[in-house]
Write a protein that holds these residues in place. Sequence first.
Motif: not given
Length: 263
Positions: A221-243
């Motif tokens: 779940v933490s490291n789902p492969g290169y492509f999915v991880s890249a997509v998730f990192k893109f999503i992370r950059l656009f998450e609103r707000g702090d924790v």
Amino acid sequence: MNIKQATTIDEVIQLLDEIIEVSKLEQSAVGLFTMLYREVTVRIKEGIKDGSFQNGERMEKLDVIFANRYIRAYYEYKSKEKASECWEFSFQQAERFWPIVLQHLLLGINAHVNLDLGVASAEVSTAENITDLKSDFDQINIILSNLVVHVEKCLIKIWPTLTIILKLTGKIDNFFIDFSMKTARDGAWKFANEFVVTPEDQREVCIQARDKRIAEIARLVSNPGYFVSAVFKFIRLFERGDVAQKIINLQIIEEKQPECIVI
């Protein structure tokens, strides 16, 4: 650190509230799963009250044992004691920047359902009567399965770009949710039936072996492969707000938009 434990379902909710408040102050992503798990607990409490479960007394006992495993793991980690491997990994990921909200939720679901639910189910049963629990066990999974239905529309409030991402990736998030829930549904009941017949002096070894297998799923779940991880990192950059704001946003969803409750 004092390891708190609940004796009633109301105490479970109180302790989860405490973890949520500490998580907000510490900007800890642990609070994301905890808030969602609190909603599961509230729904189980409501189900006991309205007679949705076959045996309400047994269900409250199961819920308390189930929750206490998570609460104990949390306090063990906070006091730098060794928690179970799958929970240790989940809490470690909560300290990292890159995991997205969805991954934090799946890591918590993975550890709590795939490991803790089977143990708790066995501990309120015997080898002779565990089949009597199946109806209520399935009812818990009906509550959990609502995650697939509701989580996407609610997380869009935290990820404004999620709608676009879903179109481009073919609903990768649904794949991961379905994967996690299928693993939980298929594995937790089977493990409960294996664990309930395990001799007392072998149970800890059995839990440790199960824990290692669930920790392997957590790493996927933490490291789902290169492509999915890249997509998730893109999503992370656009998450609103702090924790803390993300936790608050999910709480607003819970209080003001019941059709979007995430469990």
